[in-house]
Design an enzyme around this catalytic site. Structure first.
Site, PDB file in Angstrom:
ATOM      1  N   GLY A 268     -10.249 -26.274 -17.661  1.00 19.57           N
ATOM      2  CA  GLY A 268     -10.979 -27.680 -16.608  1.00 19.57           C
ATOM      3  C   GLY A 268     -10.995 -29.267 -17.612  1.00 19.57           C
ATOM      4  O   GLY A 268     -10.901 -28.780 -19.065  1.00 19.57           O
ATOM      5  N   GLY A 270     -14.091 -32.269 -19.225  1.00 18.23           N
ATOM      6  CA  GLY A 270     -14.890 -32.495 -19.738  1.00 18.23           C
ATOM      7  C   GLY A 270     -14.788 -31.920 -21.717  1.00 18.23           C
ATOM      8  O   GLY A 270     -13.872 -32.329 -21.983  1.00 18.23           O
ATOM      9  N   ASN A 271     -15.816 -32.754 -22.739  1.00 16.60           N
ATOM     10  CA  ASN A 271     -16.075 -32.180 -23.433  1.00 16.60           C
ATOM     11  C   ASN A 271     -16.150 -31.002 -24.024  1.00 16.60           C
ATOM     12  O   ASN A 271     -15.602 -30.372 -24.982  1.00 16.60           O
ATOM     13  CB  ASN A 271     -17.429 -32.936 -24.093  1.00 16.60           C
ATOM     14  CG  ASN A 271     -17.363 -34.344 -23.857  1.00 16.60           C
ATOM     15  OD1 ASN A 271     -16.384 -35.311 -24.664  1.00 16.60           O
ATOM     16  ND2 ASN A 271     -18.739 -35.131 -24.507  1.00 16.60           N
ATOM     17  N   GLU A 293      -4.812 -27.074 -13.978  1.00 16.31           N
ATOM     18  CA  GLU A 293      -4.646 -28.466 -13.299  1.00 16.31           C
ATOM     19  C   GLU A 293      -4.024 -29.666 -14.499  1.00 16.31           C
ATOM     20  O   GLU A 293      -3.782 -30.229 -13.415  1.00 16.31           O
ATOM     21  CB  GLU A 293      -6.034 -28.443 -12.147  1.00 16.31           C
ATOM     22  CG  GLU A 293      -6.511 -26.713 -11.375  1.00 16.31           C
ATOM     23  CD  GLU A 293      -7.751 -27.158 -11.619  1.00 16.31           C
ATOM     24  OE1 GLU A 293      -7.920 -27.227  -9.919  1.00 16.31           O
ATOM     25  OE2 GLU A 293      -8.890 -27.378 -12.234  1.00 16.31           O
ATOM     26  N   ILE A 363     -23.223 -26.057 -13.927  1.00 11.55           N
ATOM     27  CA  ILE A 363     -23.981 -26.373 -13.671  1.00 11.55           C
ATOM     28  C   ILE A 363     -24.938 -25.659 -14.174  1.00 11.55           C
ATOM     29  O   ILE A 363     -25.986 -25.833 -15.636  1.00 11.55           O
ATOM     30  CB  ILE A 363     -24.868 -27.118 -12.462  1.00 11.55           C
ATOM     31  CG1 ILE A 363     -23.712 -28.550 -12.463  1.00 11.55           C
ATOM     32  CG2 ILE A 363     -26.265 -27.574 -12.317  1.00 11.55           C
ATOM     33  CD1 ILE A 363     -24.287 -29.209 -10.720  1.00 11.55           C
ATOM     34  N   ASN A 383     -19.793 -32.995  -8.072  1.00 12.42           N
ATOM     35  CA  ASN A 383     -18.892 -33.043  -7.957  1.00 12.42           C
ATOM     36  C   ASN A 383     -18.119 -32.666  -6.627  1.00 12.42           C
ATOM     37  O   ASN A 383     -17.207 -32.957  -5.540  1.00 12.42           O
ATOM     38  CB  ASN A 383     -17.763 -32.961  -9.020  1.00 12.42           C
ATOM     39  CG  ASN A 383     -18.108 -34.268 -10.511  1.00 12.42           C
ATOM     40  OD1 ASN A 383     -18.702 -35.075  -9.874  1.00 12.42           O
ATOM     41  ND2 ASN A 383     -17.528 -33.559 -11.275  1.00 12.42           N
ATOM     42  N   GLY A 387     -10.530 -26.775  -8.819  1.00 10.69           N
ATOM     43  CA  GLY A 387     -10.200 -25.072  -9.096  1.00 10.69           C
ATOM     44  C   GLY A 387     -10.597 -24.234  -9.140  1.00 10.69           C
ATOM     45  O   GLY A 387      -9.558 -23.262  -9.348  1.00 10.69           O
TER      46      GLY A 387
END
Length: 519
Positions: A268, A270-271, A293, A363, A383, A387
């Site tokens: 995915g 992000g950090n 993706e 989350i 959000n 996927g």
């Protein structure tokens, strides 16, 4: 622009973004290109937003339904949301203005698995597609289109829309030509055939998108960059999560569960995802493959360094520095990256066949393994599921990752029961936080609940017991023995570090916008 628009007929349809936007009428269903801030329409949406604002000022509301591949950028989602010009949005978003209007009940939002969008469109679930606005890198003499920095659902939008506006973006490098693999063999039930893809580096389609030139009503020239997602160094929590996960992977290889090497990777955004990718590089892995993706800076670095030999995706999501690196070395990357439609990049059949390690953010998770990827406090959308469900349910190994706390330690990422369920306990295999890792495979609910506390934040300040291991197969240091012996088992794996790591670490902050539910 002559070299980008080589088709004479379409060159004759060149017009301003304002004239093209005037072709849109209130109540239309408009499909637009864009996936994780790449390859989205840039000029027409802003011109359309100006029309909407003028109409609203005159007491004539102007709203449309908007479909895309995934998230876009302020020039599209932000502009249309600010103008109150959207009545419906799907399938994913990450814009703060749009998010606020969705949570206020002003815009209907359909949050859905990204692999389902094309099929549902072809099945007519969203009604007729009146107009498609698609960014491309160029138009060939025969009318075929050079895709841009994302593919997303563009093939479906071009096929299904009654009318089409093409934005030809000269900012996108001409070297993108040849980097795409557009498959035209999909069909609706009961006429489907197996998709003939057995390896991530295989081509099963062609480098170009097809379009019926008779449907193209406007061509707009643009010269603008994608939304450059900022790339920041992984924080301490992200590095700890990466360490737990890589130790677990090492252990799986040693036990023969990963056949001496890693399976294909899906990551995915992000950090945390970037931290895991960086850890792969530091761990000495070589010649890996990604079936994912989105390609971020972290994955671009791994390709450059030979850690990843081939990456299949549907889009880029790069920082300004990442864009420069890609553009400066595009000939190198062209033979190592394939961009496909998202109905292929996220297809359950292919994810299951290829065997993917799915690594996605969340989350919160509960002690049974249910995962919330989309909502704060069960009611406010962040959000979307993106996927993550496509890969979690069908991957060989599904991993969900998050800091153990948010809001300066006031909110726990591991809870008794999640406030909203996106991924059930049947889909989540591994839960990782900065406090530890819980392997939930093969466990009954009560066993899962007892084990999941290892990934929660603990009050003790006892030092971590870190087990450094090395692995056979693709690790450069495969012959080096472990520096410490395993501690008591974690679930069924015997992995020591997550079970014994109870350090009290710095509290994390709220997940960044694109990390709560990766696309």
């Amino acid at each position: 622009m002559q070299d980008r628009i080589r088709h004479v007929g379409m060159h004759n349809r060149l017009m301003s973004a304002e004239r093209a936007a005037a072709l849109t009428r209130p109540g239309m269903t408009v499909a637009m290109s864009g996936f994780t801030g790449a390859g989205y329409s840039k000029s027409v949406p802003r011109a359309l937003a100006a029309r909407m604002e003028a109409a609203a000022a005159a007491g004539e509301p102007f709203r449309i339904k908007v479909l895309t591949g995934a998230s876009t950028a302020p020039e599209l989602d932000g502009a249309l949301a600010k103008a109150n010009g959207m009545e419906l949005r799907l399938p994913y978003q990450s814009d703060p203005v749009l998010r606020e209007r969705i949570n206020n009940g002003e815009i209907d939002y359909i949050d859905m698995h990204l692999s389902h969008v094309a099929q549902h469109t072809w099945s007519g679930f969203f009604g007729n597609i009146d107009l498609a606005v698609i960014e491309v890198a160029g138009i060939l003499r025969d009318g075929r289109l050079i895709p841009s920095s994302s593919v997303g659902n563009n093939k479906t939008w071009l096929d299904q829309a009654d009318q089409i506006i093409l934005e030809v973006n000269a900012f996108q490098p001409a070297g993108l030509e040849g980097m795409h693999d557009i498959y035209y063999g999909t069909a609706l039930p009961p006429d489907r055939k197996p998709i003939p893809l057995t390896a991530a580096d295989e081509r099963i389609g062609e480098p170009y998108l097809h379009v019926d030139s008779a449907k193209v009503v406007a061509v707009v020239s643009t010269d603008a960059p994608d939304r450059n997602s900022p790339f920041s160094a992984p924080d301490e929590a992200s590095r700890e999560i990466a360490g737990h996960l890589l130790d677990f992977v090492d252990h799986e290889i040693q036990r023969g569960k990963l056949a001496g090497k890693l399976l294909l990777l899906q990551s995915g955004v992000g950090n945390i995802a970037n931290a895991v990718l960086a850890a792969l590089s530091e761990g000495g892995y070589k010649a890996l493959t990604a079936y994912t993706e989105v390609i971020q800076d972290g994955m671009l670095n791994l390709i450059r360094n030979g850690v990843i030999k081939m990456a299949s995706a549907t889009s880029f999501s790069l920082s300004a520095a990442g864009v420069k690196e890609f553009n400066d070395n595009i000939d190198f990357y062209r033979s190592r990256i394939l961009l496909r439609p998202q109905e292929i990049s996220n297809h359950p059949e292919l994810i299951r066949r290829l065997g993917v390690i799915a690594m996605n953010g969340m989350i919160e998770a509960d002690i049974y393994g249910n995962v919330n990827s989309t909502h704060f406090a069960g009611s406010k959308v962040m959000n979307g599921i993106g996927g993550s469900g496509d890969f979690a349910r069908n991957g060989s190994l599904s991993v969900f990752m998050s800091p153990s706390t948010a809001k300066s330690g006031s909110i726990s990422g591991i809870v008794p029961m999640v406030s909203h369920v996106d991924h059930t306990e049947h889909d989540a295999m591994i839960i990782v936080t900065d406090q530890g890792l819980a392997d939930l495979r093969g466990l009954a609910p009560k066993q899962r609940a007892q084990l999941s506390s290892t990934a929660a934040r603990t009050p003790t300040t006892a030092p971590c017991s870190r087990t450094t291991t090395t692995a056979p197969g693709e690790r450069a240091s495969a012959s080096t023995p472990p520096t410490s012996s395993p501690s008591p088992s974690l679930g069924t794996t015997g992995l020591s570090k997550p079970a014994t790591c109870t350090c009290n670490r710095a509290a994390s902050q709220t997940p960044q916008s694109d990390n709560a539910a990766p696309e």
